[in-house]
Design a protein around this motif. Sequence first.
Motif, PDB file in Angstrom:
ATOM      1  N   ALA A 257     -52.875  36.441 -35.881  1.00 43.93           N
ATOM      2  CA  ALA A 257     -52.472  36.666 -37.278  1.00 43.93           C
ATOM      3  C   ALA A 257     -52.331  38.164 -37.537  1.00 43.93           C
ATOM      4  CB  ALA A 257     -53.498  36.043 -38.221  1.00 43.93           C
ATOM      5  N   SER A 258     -51.354  38.750 -36.880  1.00 47.54           N
ATOM      6  CA  SER A 258     -51.029  40.181 -37.024  1.00 47.54           C
ATOM      7  C   SER A 258     -49.662  40.361 -36.355  1.00 47.54           C
ATOM      8  CB  SER A 258     -52.071  41.057 -36.302  1.00 47.54           C
ATOM      9  OG  SER A 258     -51.896  40.959 -34.893  1.00 47.54           O
ATOM     10  N   ARG A 259     -49.191  41.597 -36.254  1.00 47.51           N
ATOM     11  CA  ARG A 259     -47.904  41.810 -35.572  1.00 47.51           C
ATOM     12  C   ARG A 259     -47.953  41.362 -34.105  1.00 47.51           C
ATOM     13  NH1 ARG A 259     -48.035  46.084 -39.208  1.00 47.51           N
ATOM     14  NH2 ARG A 259     -46.097  46.717 -40.219  1.00 47.51           N
ATOM     15  N   THR A 260     -49.149  41.133 -33.586  1.00 45.33           N
ATOM     16  CA  THR A 260     -49.287  40.636 -32.204  1.00 45.33           C
ATOM     17  C   THR A 260     -48.544  39.311 -32.030  1.00 45.33           C
ATOM     18  OG1 THR A 260     -51.480  41.644 -32.218  1.00 45.33           O
ATOM     19  CG2 THR A 260     -51.021  40.120 -30.421  1.00 45.33           C
ATOM     20  N   SER A 261     -48.365  38.571 -33.124  1.00 45.46           N
ATOM     21  CA  SER A 261     -47.714  37.257 -33.022  1.00 45.46           C
ATOM     22  C   SER A 261     -46.321  37.371 -32.402  1.00 45.46           C
ATOM     23  CB  SER A 261     -47.638  36.591 -34.395  1.00 45.46           C
ATOM     24  OG  SER A 261     -46.932  37.416 -35.290  1.00 45.46           O
ATOM     25  N   ARG A 262     -45.620  38.468 -32.678  1.00 46.46           N
ATOM     26  CA  ARG A 262     -44.256  38.595 -32.136  1.00 46.46           C
ATOM     27  C   ARG A 262     -44.289  38.764 -30.607  1.00 46.46           C
ATOM     28  NH1 ARG A 262     -43.037  43.929 -35.821  1.00 46.46           N
ATOM     29  NH2 ARG A 262     -43.311  42.318 -37.401  1.00 46.46           N
ATOM     30  N   ASN A 263     -45.348  39.409 -30.104  1.00 48.45           N
ATOM     31  CA  ASN A 263     -45.471  39.570 -28.651  1.00 48.45           C
ATOM     32  C   ASN A 263     -45.941  38.271 -27.997  1.00 48.45           C
ATOM     33  OD1 ASN A 263     -46.782  42.482 -29.875  1.00 48.45           O
ATOM     34  ND2 ASN A 263     -44.870  42.495 -28.745  1.00 48.45           N
TER      35      ASN A 263
ATOM     36  N   ASP B  50     -59.586  41.979 -33.514  1.00 50.74           N
ATOM     37  CA  ASP B  50     -59.356  41.792 -34.950  1.00 50.74           C
ATOM     38  C   ASP B  50     -59.475  43.128 -35.681  1.00 50.74           C
ATOM     39  OD1 ASP B  50     -59.279  41.070 -37.601  1.00 50.74           O
ATOM     40  OD2 ASP B  50     -60.573  39.313 -37.344  1.00 50.74           O
ATOM     41  N   TYR B  51     -58.324  43.609 -36.197  1.00 48.07           N
ATOM     42  CA  TYR B  51     -58.333  44.913 -36.887  1.00 48.07           C
ATOM     43  C   TYR B  51     -59.116  44.844 -38.198  1.00 48.07           C
ATOM     44  CZ  TYR B  51     -54.592  43.115 -39.918  1.00 48.07           C
ATOM     45  OH  TYR B  51     -53.858  42.384 -40.823  1.00 48.07           O
ATOM     46  N   LEU B  52     -59.289  43.657 -38.740  1.00 55.96           N
ATOM     47  CA  LEU B  52     -60.026  43.534 -40.009  1.00 55.96           C
ATOM     48  C   LEU B  52     -61.541  43.560 -39.791  1.00 55.96           C
ATOM     49  CD1 LEU B  52     -57.837  40.773 -41.733  1.00 55.96           C
ATOM     50  CD2 LEU B  52     -57.860  43.234 -42.219  1.00 55.96           C
TER      51      LEU B  52
ATOM     52  N   GLY C 186     -55.685  53.078 -33.136  1.00 53.05           N
ATOM     53  CA  GLY C 186     -56.592  52.024 -33.606  1.00 53.05           C
ATOM     54  C   GLY C 186     -55.874  50.849 -34.233  1.00 53.05           C
ATOM     55  N   LYS C 187     -54.694  50.538 -33.724  1.00 54.00           N
ATOM     56  CA  LYS C 187     -53.907  49.431 -34.293  1.00 54.00           C
ATOM     57  C   LYS C 187     -53.528  48.436 -33.211  1.00 54.00           C
ATOM     58  CE  LYS C 187     -51.871  52.291 -37.871  1.00 54.00           C
ATOM     59  NZ  LYS C 187     -50.796  52.381 -38.829  1.00 54.00           N
ATOM     60  N   VAL C 188     -53.316  47.210 -33.649  1.00 51.49           N
ATOM     61  CA  VAL C 188     -52.754  46.203 -32.747  1.00 51.49           C
ATOM     62  C   VAL C 188     -51.324  45.894 -33.195  1.00 51.49           C
ATOM     63  CG1 VAL C 188     -54.915  45.132 -32.066  1.00 51.49           C
ATOM     64  CG2 VAL C 188     -53.780  44.329 -34.159  1.00 51.49           C
ATOM     65  N   PRO C 189     -50.512  45.417 -32.262  1.00 51.88           N
ATOM     66  CA  PRO C 189     -50.822  45.058 -30.890  1.00 51.88           C
ATOM     67  C   PRO C 189     -50.803  46.250 -29.931  1.00 51.88           C
ATOM     68  CG  PRO C 189     -48.529  44.592 -31.337  1.00 51.88           C
ATOM     69  CD  PRO C 189     -49.119  45.068 -32.628  1.00 51.88           C
ATOM     70  N   ALA C 190     -51.370  46.001 -28.742  1.00 49.84           N
ATOM     71  CA  ALA C 190     -51.261  46.930 -27.629  1.00 49.84           C
ATOM     72  C   ALA C 190     -51.169  46.085 -26.359  1.00 49.84           C
ATOM     73  CB  ALA C 190     -52.463  47.856 -27.576  1.00 49.84           C
TER      74      ALA C 190
ATOM     75  N   THR D  67     -47.812  50.582 -26.959  1.00 48.02           N
ATOM     76  CA  THR D  67     -48.016  50.098 -28.328  1.00 48.02           C
ATOM     77  C   THR D  67     -46.635  49.976 -28.976  1.00 48.02           C
ATOM     78  OG1 THR D  67     -48.216  52.322 -29.247  1.00 48.02           O
ATOM     79  CG2 THR D  67     -50.254  51.259 -28.481  1.00 48.02           C
ATOM     80  N   GLU D  68     -46.612  49.619 -30.234  1.00 46.07           N
ATOM     81  CA  GLU D  68     -45.402  49.366 -31.026  1.00 46.07           C
ATOM     82  C   GLU D  68     -44.817  48.002 -30.644  1.00 46.07           C
ATOM     83  OE1 GLU D  68     -44.373  50.722 -33.763  1.00 46.07           O
ATOM     84  OE2 GLU D  68     -46.050  52.112 -33.597  1.00 46.07           O
ATOM     85  N   SER D  69     -45.144  47.029 -31.490  1.00 43.52           N
ATOM     86  CA  SER D  69     -44.845  45.626 -31.200  1.00 43.52           C
ATOM     87  C   SER D  69     -43.391  45.350 -30.811  1.00 43.52           C
ATOM     88  CB  SER D  69     -45.214  44.777 -32.416  1.00 43.52           C
ATOM     89  OG  SER D  69     -44.551  45.247 -33.574  1.00 43.52           O
ATOM     90  N   LEU D  70     -42.443  45.938 -31.530  1.00 42.50           N
ATOM     91  CA  LEU D  70     -41.043  45.605 -31.251  1.00 42.50           C
ATOM     92  C   LEU D  70     -40.583  46.250 -29.947  1.00 42.50           C
ATOM     93  CD1 LEU D  70     -39.691  45.878 -34.913  1.00 42.50           C
ATOM     94  CD2 LEU D  70     -40.027  43.786 -33.609  1.00 42.50           C
TER      95      LEU D  70
END
Length: 206
Positions: A9-15, A32-34, A50-54, A63-66
Motif C-alpha cells: 500500500a504505497s508506490r511499491t505497488s507499481r513495482n 512500512d514508511y508509516l 528514507g522512502k519506498v520503494p527501493a 530508487t524512484e518507482s517509475l
Amino acid sequence: MITLYGKAASRTSRNLWALEELGIAYKHVPADYLKGETKTPEFLSINPAGKVPALVDDDVIMTESLGMNLYIAHNYGEGTLWPAGKAARAKCIQWTLWAATELEPPSVGRLIEFVFKKEHERDLKNVAALVERTKAPLNTLNAALSRSAYLAGPTFTIADLNVAAVCEYLTRTNFDFTPWPAVQNWVTLCLGRPANQKVNAMKVAT
Ligand SMILES: N[C@@H](CCC(=O)N[C@@H](CS)C(=O)NCC(=O)O)C(=O)O
C-alpha cells in the motif's frame, strides 16, 4: 534476484505489479514508511531519502518507482513489458516521464485530499484546482489512446503500467473520466489485469 522494499500500500505497488506481470522470482521486504521502518540505518543505507520503494539487484541499488519499472522491464521483460524496436521503447521512456511530471503531481494531490485527509480537513478549493490541472494531461492521454490500443503500440507494455498505476489514484478517488472515454476503457483494462489484482490483494493484507 531482485529484492523490493516497501509495503504494497504505497508506490511499491507499481513495482510489485511489474514483477507480477513478468512472473519472475523476487523477494519482497514490506518496509512500512508509516511505522518508521524506512528511517532505520539499515534502510537509509539503501535509500538515504528514507522512502519506498527501493530495489536491490546484485550490485544495483535503485530508487524512484517509475524509473525502477523501466529497469525491471528493460532487464527482465524483453519482448513483453519492454517491447521490441526503438520507436516503441522511446514511447515507454516518454510516457514514464510524462506520468511522473504531468499526471502524478495532480493525482497525488487528489489522493492526499481524499485518502490521507479526514473529510472535515478537505480543501475543496484545492480539489477543484486539481481537477483543472488534471484535464490537460487527460486530453493528451485520451488523444494517444484514441489512436492506439496501448501507449507504445498494440500490446500492453511498461508505458501502460506506469501511466495506469498513476491513474489508479484517480479511480480510487472516484474521478469522473466520462469526458475521456478512451482513457476510461484503457484504465479499466489495465487495472483489471490479473497481476494488478494480485497486488491489490497484497495491499489489503498489509
Ligand atoms: N518519487 C518517489 C516518491 C517516493 C515516496 O514519496 N514514497 C513514499 C511512500 S508512497 C514514502 O516513502 N514516504 C515516506 C517519507 O516521505 O518519509 C518514487 O516514485 O519512488
